[in-house]
Design a protein around this motif. Structure first.
Motif, PDB file in Angstrom:
ATOM      1  N   SER A  23      12.932  24.750 -24.588  1.00 59.74           N
ATOM      2  CA  SER A  23      12.154  23.806 -24.321  1.00 59.74           C
ATOM      3  C   SER A  23      12.689  22.777 -23.033  1.00 59.74           C
ATOM      4  CB  SER A  23      12.568  22.763 -25.353  1.00 59.74           C
ATOM      5  OG  SER A  23      14.309  22.942 -26.121  1.00 59.74           O
ATOM      6  N   PRO A  24      12.497  21.431 -22.453  1.00 62.12           N
ATOM      7  CA  PRO A  24      13.234  20.854 -21.353  1.00 62.12           C
ATOM      8  C   PRO A  24      14.953  20.401 -21.208  1.00 62.12           C
ATOM      9  CG  PRO A  24      11.802  19.884 -22.479  1.00 62.12           C
ATOM     10  CD  PRO A  24      11.769  21.151 -23.025  1.00 62.12           C
ATOM     11  N   SER A  25      15.376  19.635 -19.546  1.00 61.99           N
ATOM     12  CA  SER A  25      16.612  19.543 -20.069  1.00 61.99           C
ATOM     13  C   SER A  25      16.073  17.918 -19.510  1.00 61.99           C
ATOM     14  CB  SER A  25      17.244  19.578 -18.601  1.00 61.99           C
ATOM     15  OG  SER A  25      15.951  19.979 -17.820  1.00 61.99           O
ATOM     16  N   ASP A  51      22.575  26.896 -14.782  1.00 62.13           N
ATOM     17  CA  ASP A  51      21.015  26.705 -14.527  1.00 62.13           C
ATOM     18  C   ASP A  51      21.000  25.432 -15.633  1.00 62.13           C
ATOM     19  OD1 ASP A  51      19.294  28.023 -12.939  1.00 62.13           O
ATOM     20  OD2 ASP A  51      19.487  29.779 -14.469  1.00 62.13           O
ATOM     21  N   LEU A  52      20.700  24.409 -14.674  1.00 64.74           N
ATOM     22  CA  LEU A  52      20.828  23.004 -15.386  1.00 64.74           C
ATOM     23  C   LEU A  52      19.519  22.137 -15.632  1.00 64.74           C
ATOM     24  CD1 LEU A  52      23.286  21.350 -13.478  1.00 64.74           C
ATOM     25  CD2 LEU A  52      23.543  21.797 -15.996  1.00 64.74           C
ATOM     26  N   HIS A  53      18.645  23.057 -15.092  1.00 65.45           N
ATOM     27  CA  HIS A  53      17.352  21.681 -15.479  1.00 65.45           C
ATOM     28  C   HIS A  53      16.648  22.698 -15.618  1.00 65.45           C
ATOM     29  CE1 HIS A  53      19.945  19.348 -13.009  1.00 65.45           C
ATOM     30  NE2 HIS A  53      20.052  19.896 -12.140  1.00 65.45           N
ATOM     31  N   TYR A  54      15.456  22.401 -16.673  1.00 67.04           N
ATOM     32  CA  TYR A  54      14.667  22.817 -17.529  1.00 67.04           C
ATOM     33  C   TYR A  54      13.439  22.395 -17.814  1.00 67.04           C
ATOM     34  CZ  TYR A  54      18.102  26.225 -18.558  1.00 67.04           C
ATOM     35  OH  TYR A  54      19.432  27.602 -18.711  1.00 67.04           O
ATOM     36  N   ILE A  71      11.967  27.363 -19.022  1.00 63.52           N
ATOM     37  CA  ILE A  71      12.377  27.630 -17.552  1.00 63.52           C
ATOM     38  C   ILE A  71      12.878  27.300 -16.223  1.00 63.52           C
ATOM     39  CG2 ILE A  71      10.561  29.092 -15.302  1.00 63.52           C
ATOM     40  CD1 ILE A  71       7.968  29.454 -16.668  1.00 63.52           C
ATOM     41  N   PRO A  72      13.770  27.476 -16.255  1.00 64.05           N
ATOM     42  CA  PRO A  72      14.852  27.336 -15.212  1.00 64.05           C
ATOM     43  C   PRO A  72      14.541  26.751 -13.692  1.00 64.05           C
ATOM     44  CG  PRO A  72      15.672  29.199 -14.974  1.00 64.05           C
ATOM     45  CD  PRO A  72      14.247  29.088 -16.020  1.00 64.05           C
ATOM     46  N   LEU A  73      14.751  25.812 -13.470  1.00 67.59           N
ATOM     47  CA  LEU A  73      13.988  25.123 -12.463  1.00 67.59           C
ATOM     48  C   LEU A  73      15.382  25.271 -11.088  1.00 67.59           C
ATOM     49  CD1 LEU A  73      12.419  21.489 -13.109  1.00 67.59           C
ATOM     50  CD2 LEU A  73      11.470  24.136 -12.814  1.00 67.59           C
TER      51      LEU A  73
END
Length: 466
Positions: free
Chosen positions: A138-140, A172-175, A180-182
């Motif tokens: 899921s997204p951050s 990784d912090l941002h999804y 998928i990690p950004l």
């Protein structure tokens, strides 16, 4: 009963009308209360991450008779003390009590960063972070917000990293929406070329003409490539699509520079720092001293130029793999943040541990000053920005998951009640993420997975609405 201007009003009728009006007053007050609450929204948000906990004794402020006394680490925020909200634990003597303050309900794997903004229960394996595939489900929260608030901005979010990847611990912090990690921009050249290299500085007739010519070329290419799409391979089509997407993004950046937010100062981009390319200089983290201020200036410029409403900065990576984490040789020592976090209560390590976080706080204060110096039609950018400085651990020496040293900063559009220390019992950090989404006008009823999931915001952050 209908009353006209000509009819006589008896005493009984008068009492009846006054009674009806009195019954309606609480409902009217409720509507007014809700309306005032709705008016108070943050327009911009910045997420700032540091790993490896803090020197707890040097971090927490004290409060007496509603007067906040800042700690050594938080001292750089003195000019903005009325825009600081410390999310502290309850105390027993000098130390935070176990399971108070912001606390993870179930201990996540040590150091792993993805839990911070995604509140995920996915346990990612240890592997080389330069090539790791750290997908989750899921997204951050920053990307949930970015997806909801982006309108005419060319970037849904801008993510900056100061040596953000290293070792073998998932960093990784941002999804994105697909889990998928950004990646994070980690060099001055990348930031400059992506954000500012082709920006038109200020509105002008010639700038508008140039933009229309550029758009005409892009429109032609889109139409031409669309006609060819049936005759090229899937791989070639992906290349064409990426090229055209980049063209459109360039146009939006140029347009944003021409259409800076109404009431702001002139859209001015910061000069790119001239950094040494020497590998030792980069490897030891010496470049951070110049990169960090440039990243902070770039965020302020991005908000002023309407490039985005959501940004983030990462200071280092979790754990001690590789070079051992973030280093700050300009502070006259070369220890890594991770090695100092395992202080064993040794005074010299604790002092250096605190100095590193004090410097990081000074960088956040620099961002606040840049935002405060940028005027808007109704205040400054800082008045309308929410900054969340958060950490994965409480104390790095024990890898504790309670008393997380997290703070909110900025004007927040008046959404949060600032200028105070809020002592919390055992509280899920996910509730703070939900509250920040609500501050940005994004309705999130529930967020996170498994034991890290939470419903509803943290109402104590708001205080009474008057």
């Amino acid at each position: 009963m209908k009353i006209s201007a000509r009819s006589r009003l008896s005493r009984r009728d008068l009492v009846r009308q006054i009674g009806a009006a009195a019954l309606a007053l609480p409902m009217l007050e409720l509507f007014a209360h809700q309306a005032r609450a709705e008016e108070r929204r943050s327009r911009y948000v910045v997420f700032i991450y540091t790993p490896d906990g803090v020197n707890q004794r040097a971090f927490w402020p004290t409060e007496s008779n509603s007067k906040l006394t800042l700690s050594p680490i938080l001292a750089p925020f003195a000019p903005f003390q009325d825009k600081l909200l410390v999310l502290g634990p309850q105390f027993a003597g000098d130390d935070p009590m176990m399971n108070t303050g912001l606390t993870y309900a179930v201990t996540p794997p040590q150091h792993q960063a993805p839990v911070c903004l995604a509140a995920t229960d996915v346990k990612l394996p240890l592997r080389d972070q330069r090539t790791a595939d750290n997908r989750i489900r899921s997204p951050s929260i920053d990307q949930v917000i970015a997806h909801a608030v982006t309108t005419d901005q060319p970037f849904s979010s801008l993510n900056f990293g100061l040596h953000p990847v290293g070792g073998d611990t998932p960093s990784d912090l941002h999804y994105g929406q697909d889990g998928i990690p950004l990646r994070r921009m980690d060099s001055a050249d990348e930031v400059w070329n992506r954000l500012f290299a082709s920006i038109v500085s200020g509105p002008s007739l010639e700038a508008g003409r140039a933009l229309r010519k550029h758009s005409a070329v892009s429109d032609f290419l889109h139409a031409r490539f669309a006609a060819l799409s049936r005759n090229v391979s899937a791989a070639d089509q992906q290349v064409l699509d990426k090229h055209l997407t980049d063209l459109r993004a360039l146009e939006k950046r140029r347009l944003s520079a021409i259409r800076a937010p109404e009431g702001t100062d002139t859209c001015v981009h910061p000069p790119a720092p001239e950094l040494s390319k020497d590998q030792v200089y980069v490897r030891t983290g010496a470049d951070t001293e110049q990169l960090s201020p440039f990243f902070m200036d770039s965020i302020a410029a991005a908000f002023a130029c309407n490039l985005t409403k959501v940004a983030s900065v990462t200071f280092g990576y979790p754990g001690g793999g590789g070079e051992g984490g973030l280093r700050m040789p300009w502070l006259n020592f070369t220890d890594s943040l991770h090695s100092l976090s395992h202080h064993g209560r040794r005074p010299e390590k604790l002092e250096r541990y605190a100095r590193m976080h004090t410097w990081i706080a000074s960088q956040i204060a620099l961002l606040m000053k840049r935002l405060a110096d940028t005027a808007t039609a109704d205040g400054s950018l800082l008045d309308h920005t929410t900054i969340y400085w958060f950490n994965r651990h409480g104390d790095g020496d024990t890898h504790s998951n309670y008393a997380l040293p997290n703070v909110l900063l900025g004007g927040t559009g008046g959404y949060f009640k600032m200028g105070r220390l809020l002592k919390l019992p055992r509280t899920s950090p996910t509730q703070v993420l939900i509250s920040i989404a609500h501050a940005m006008g994004v309705e999130v009823a529930k967020f996170g997975e498994g034991a890290h999931a939470a419903s509803g915001d943290l109402t104590e952050l708001r205080g009474p609405i008057v």
